[in-house]
Design a protein around this motif. Structure first.
Motif, PDB file in Angstrom:
ATOM      1  N   GLY A 102     -11.019  -4.727  -1.247  1.00 11.24           N
ATOM      2  CA  GLY A 102     -11.306  -3.375  -1.694  1.00 11.24           C
ATOM      3  C   GLY A 102     -10.244  -2.356  -1.328  1.00 11.24           C
ATOM      4  N   LEU A 103      -9.027  -2.830  -1.010  1.00 15.62           N
ATOM      5  CA  LEU A 103      -7.948  -1.917  -0.630  1.00 15.62           C
ATOM      6  C   LEU A 103      -7.165  -1.414  -1.840  1.00 15.62           C
ATOM      7  CD1 LEU A 103      -6.610  -3.837   2.506  1.00 15.62           C
ATOM      8  CD2 LEU A 103      -8.314  -1.993   2.400  1.00 15.62           C
ATOM      9  N   VAL A 104      -7.186  -2.200  -2.919  1.00 13.05           N
ATOM     10  CA  VAL A 104      -6.560  -1.792  -4.174  1.00 13.05           C
ATOM     11  C   VAL A 104      -7.532  -2.102  -5.309  1.00 13.05           C
ATOM     12  CG1 VAL A 104      -4.181  -2.185  -3.350  1.00 13.05           C
ATOM     13  CG2 VAL A 104      -5.355  -3.981  -4.634  1.00 13.05           C
ATOM     14  N   ALA A 105      -7.351  -1.390  -6.401  1.00 16.48           N
ATOM     15  CA  ALA A 105      -8.108  -1.648  -7.623  1.00 16.48           C
ATOM     16  C   ALA A 105      -7.093  -1.835  -8.736  1.00 16.48           C
ATOM     17  CB  ALA A 105      -9.037  -0.483  -7.931  1.00 16.48           C
ATOM     18  N   GLU A 127       7.078  -3.345 -10.901  1.00 12.87           N
ATOM     19  CA  GLU A 127       7.421  -2.030 -10.359  1.00 12.87           C
ATOM     20  C   GLU A 127       7.315  -2.009  -8.839  1.00 12.87           C
ATOM     21  OE1 GLU A 127       6.202   1.279 -13.661  1.00 12.87           O
ATOM     22  OE2 GLU A 127       4.546   0.199 -12.697  1.00 12.87           O
ATOM     23  N   ILE A 128       6.312  -2.688  -8.295  1.00 12.11           N
ATOM     24  CA  ILE A 128       6.150  -2.746  -6.838  1.00 12.11           C
ATOM     25  C   ILE A 128       7.344  -3.442  -6.207  1.00 12.11           C
ATOM     26  CG2 ILE A 128       4.759  -3.663  -4.942  1.00 12.11           C
ATOM     27  CD1 ILE A 128       2.313  -3.410  -6.883  1.00 12.11           C
ATOM     28  N   VAL A 129       7.725  -4.594  -6.752  1.00 15.46           N
ATOM     29  CA  VAL A 129       8.882  -5.336  -6.229  1.00 15.46           C
ATOM     30  C   VAL A 129      10.140  -4.479  -6.310  1.00 15.46           C
ATOM     31  CG1 VAL A 129      10.412  -7.306  -6.656  1.00 15.46           C
ATOM     32  CG2 VAL A 129       7.937  -7.628  -6.669  1.00 15.46           C
ATOM     33  N   ALA A 130      10.352  -3.828  -7.449  1.00 16.93           N
ATOM     34  CA  ALA A 130      11.539  -2.989  -7.626  1.00 16.93           C
ATOM     35  C   ALA A 130      11.536  -1.827  -6.644  1.00 16.93           C
ATOM     36  CB  ALA A 130      11.608  -2.481  -9.068  1.00 16.93           C
ATOM     37  N   TRP A 131      10.380  -1.211  -6.426  1.00 15.87           N
ATOM     38  CA  TRP A 131      10.278  -0.083  -5.489  1.00 15.87           C
ATOM     39  C   TRP A 131      10.625  -0.533  -4.075  1.00 15.87           C
ATOM     40  CZ3 TRP A 131       7.816   1.536  -1.092  1.00 15.87           C
ATOM     41  CH2 TRP A 131       7.796   2.898  -0.837  1.00 15.87           C
ATOM     42  N   LEU A 132      10.039  -1.667  -3.653  1.00 16.89           N
ATOM     43  CA  LEU A 132      10.305  -2.174  -2.298  1.00 16.89           C
ATOM     44  C   LEU A 132      11.784  -2.504  -2.113  1.00 16.89           C
ATOM     45  CD1 LEU A 132       7.175  -4.436  -1.819  1.00 16.89           C
ATOM     46  CD2 LEU A 132       7.644  -2.270  -0.663  1.00 16.89           C
ATOM     47  N   GLU A 133      12.385  -3.147  -3.101  1.00 15.66           N
ATOM     48  CA  GLU A 133      13.809  -3.488  -2.992  1.00 15.66           C
ATOM     49  C   GLU A 133      14.676  -2.240  -2.984  1.00 15.66           C
ATOM     50  OE1 GLU A 133      14.884  -6.567  -5.774  1.00 15.66           O
ATOM     51  OE2 GLU A 133      13.550  -8.002  -4.804  1.00 15.66           O
ATOM     52  N   LEU A 154       0.833  -1.204   0.000  1.00 18.61           N
ATOM     53  CA  LEU A 154       0.000   0.000   0.000  1.00 18.61           C
ATOM     54  C   LEU A 154       0.868   1.254   0.000  1.00 18.61           C
ATOM     55  CD1 LEU A 154      -2.854  -1.047   2.458  1.00 18.61           C
ATOM     56  CD2 LEU A 154      -3.057  -0.668  -0.016  1.00 18.61           C
ATOM     57  N   ARG A 155       1.964   1.220   0.746  1.00 22.83           N
ATOM     58  CA  ARG A 155       2.870   2.373   0.775  1.00 22.83           C
ATOM     59  C   ARG A 155       3.480   2.606  -0.609  1.00 22.83           C
ATOM     60  NH1 ARG A 155       3.906   7.311   1.751  1.00 22.83           N
ATOM     61  NH2 ARG A 155       6.078   7.757   2.222  1.00 22.83           N
ATOM     62  N   ALA A 156       3.912   1.537  -1.256  1.00 21.37           N
ATOM     63  CA  ALA A 156       4.470   1.673  -2.608  1.00 21.37           C
ATOM     64  C   ALA A 156       3.432   2.287  -3.541  1.00 21.37           C
ATOM     65  CB  ALA A 156       4.932   0.311  -3.130  1.00 21.37           C
ATOM     66  N   LEU A 157       2.218   1.797  -3.474  1.00 19.20           N
ATOM     67  CA  LEU A 157       1.172   2.279  -4.370  1.00 19.20           C
ATOM     68  C   LEU A 157       0.692   3.684  -4.012  1.00 19.20           C
ATOM     69  CD1 LEU A 157      -0.889  -1.002  -4.829  1.00 19.20           C
ATOM     70  CD2 LEU A 157       0.718   0.062  -6.446  1.00 19.20           C
ATOM     71  N   SER A 158       1.022   4.149  -2.812  1.00 19.76           N
ATOM     72  CA  SER A 158       0.633   5.514  -2.448  1.00 19.76           C
ATOM     73  C   SER A 158       1.384   6.537  -3.308  1.00 19.76           C
ATOM     74  CB  SER A 158       0.877   5.778  -0.959  1.00 19.76           C
ATOM     75  OG  SER A 158       2.262   5.894  -0.673  1.00 19.76           O
ATOM     76  N   THR A 172      -7.149   2.332  -3.177  1.00 15.79           N
ATOM     77  CA  THR A 172      -8.499   2.879  -3.072  1.00 15.79           C
ATOM     78  C   THR A 172      -8.570   3.761  -1.818  1.00 15.79           C
ATOM     79  OG1 THR A 172      -9.279   1.028  -1.744  1.00 15.79           O
ATOM     80  CG2 THR A 172      -9.493   0.812  -4.158  1.00 15.79           C
ATOM     81  N   ARG A 173      -9.684   4.417  -1.629  1.00 21.67           N
ATOM     82  CA  ARG A 173      -9.865   5.208  -0.391  1.00 21.67           C
ATOM     83  C   ARG A 173      -9.768   4.314   0.834  1.00 21.67           C
ATOM     84  NH1 ARG A 173     -14.617   9.602  -1.663  1.00 21.67           N
ATOM     85  NH2 ARG A 173     -13.419  10.695  -3.272  1.00 21.67           N
ATOM     86  N   ALA A 174     -10.374   3.147   0.742  1.00 19.80           N
ATOM     87  CA  ALA A 174     -10.303   2.198   1.865  1.00 19.80           C
ATOM     88  C   ALA A 174      -8.849   1.776   2.103  1.00 19.80           C
ATOM     89  CB  ALA A 174     -11.174   0.979   1.597  1.00 19.80           C
ATOM     90  N   GLY A 175      -8.094   1.589   1.031  1.00 21.26           N
ATOM     91  CA  GLY A 175      -6.693   1.215   1.160  1.00 21.26           C
ATOM     92  C   GLY A 175      -5.870   2.320   1.789  1.00 21.26           C
ATOM     93  N   ALA A 176      -6.152   3.567   1.424  1.00 20.47           N
ATOM     94  CA  ALA A 176      -5.427   4.703   2.012  1.00 20.47           C
ATOM     95  C   ALA A 176      -5.723   4.800   3.512  1.00 20.47           C
ATOM     96  CB  ALA A 176      -5.803   5.999   1.303  1.00 20.47           C
ATOM     97  N   ALA A 177      -6.977   4.579   3.883  1.00 21.15           N
ATOM     98  CA  ALA A 177      -7.344   4.589   5.305  1.00 21.15           C
ATOM     99  C   ALA A 177      -6.650   3.448   6.040  1.00 21.15           C
ATOM    100  CB  ALA A 177      -8.859   4.497   5.462  1.00 21.15           C
ATOM    101  N   GLN A 178      -6.624   2.273   5.430  1.00 21.78           N
ATOM    102  CA  GLN A 178      -5.951   1.114   6.026  1.00 21.78           C
ATOM    103  C   GLN A 178      -4.461   1.394   6.203  1.00 21.78           C
ATOM    104  OE1 GLN A 178      -7.398  -1.643   7.078  1.00 21.78           O
ATOM    105  NE2 GLN A 178      -5.646  -2.962   7.452  1.00 21.78           N
ATOM    106  N   LEU A 179      -3.845   2.016   5.206  1.00 22.79           N
ATOM    107  CA  LEU A 179      -2.420   2.346   5.294  1.00 22.79           C
ATOM    108  C   LEU A 179      -2.156   3.295   6.457  1.00 22.79           C
ATOM    109  CD1 LEU A 179       0.488   2.278   4.287  1.00 22.79           C
ATOM    110  CD2 LEU A 179      -0.139   4.067   2.632  1.00 22.79           C
TER     111      LEU A 179
END
Length: 113
Positions: A60-63, A29-35, A17-21, A81-88
């Motif tokens: 419903g945390l990501v789309a 891209e997510i794997v590369a960002w985290l590494e 979720l942080r990567a996608l923020s 998603t909005r729910a994902g941002a709140a969860q993060l």
């Protein structure tokens, strides 16, 4: 570079979720960002990532939408998603409280007996 660290159970979703923020990304891209952001200390297995993405999409945390990569390949792009941002926000606060408590315990000098 330090030895790779295992991703603690329950933390992968928060990290994704942080990567996608930062904006929509496909799996590679997510794997590369985290590494990159962990200095190579937190390698993520593709299978674990896609299981997490599927689980978060179901909750419903990501789309996801299909798109084309820079290499002209078809890929699913995920976004928070909005729910994902709140969860993060919630999970980040909990993690920082937890890490702070553990750090206080581990760095406290022993009392003289």
């Amino acid at each position: 570079m330090a030895a790779p660290l295992p991703v603690v159970k329950g933390v992968l979703d928060m990290l994704v979720l942080r990567a996608l923020s930062w904006g929509p990304m496909h799996g590679f891209e997510i794997v590369a960002w985290l590494e990159r952001e962990s200095g190579g200390s937190l390698p993520v297995e593709d299978s674990a990532l896609y299981q997490a993405l599927y689980r978060m999409e179901e909750r419903g945390l990501v789309a996801a939408d299909w798109g084309t990569t820079e290499n002209n390949r078809r890929a699913r792009y995920y976004k928070v998603t909005r729910a994902g941002a709140a969860q993060l926000r919630t999970e980040t606060a909990r993690w920082l409280d937890y890490a702070g408590a553990v750090t206080r315990i581990l760095t406290q000098a022993p009392s003289a007996s």
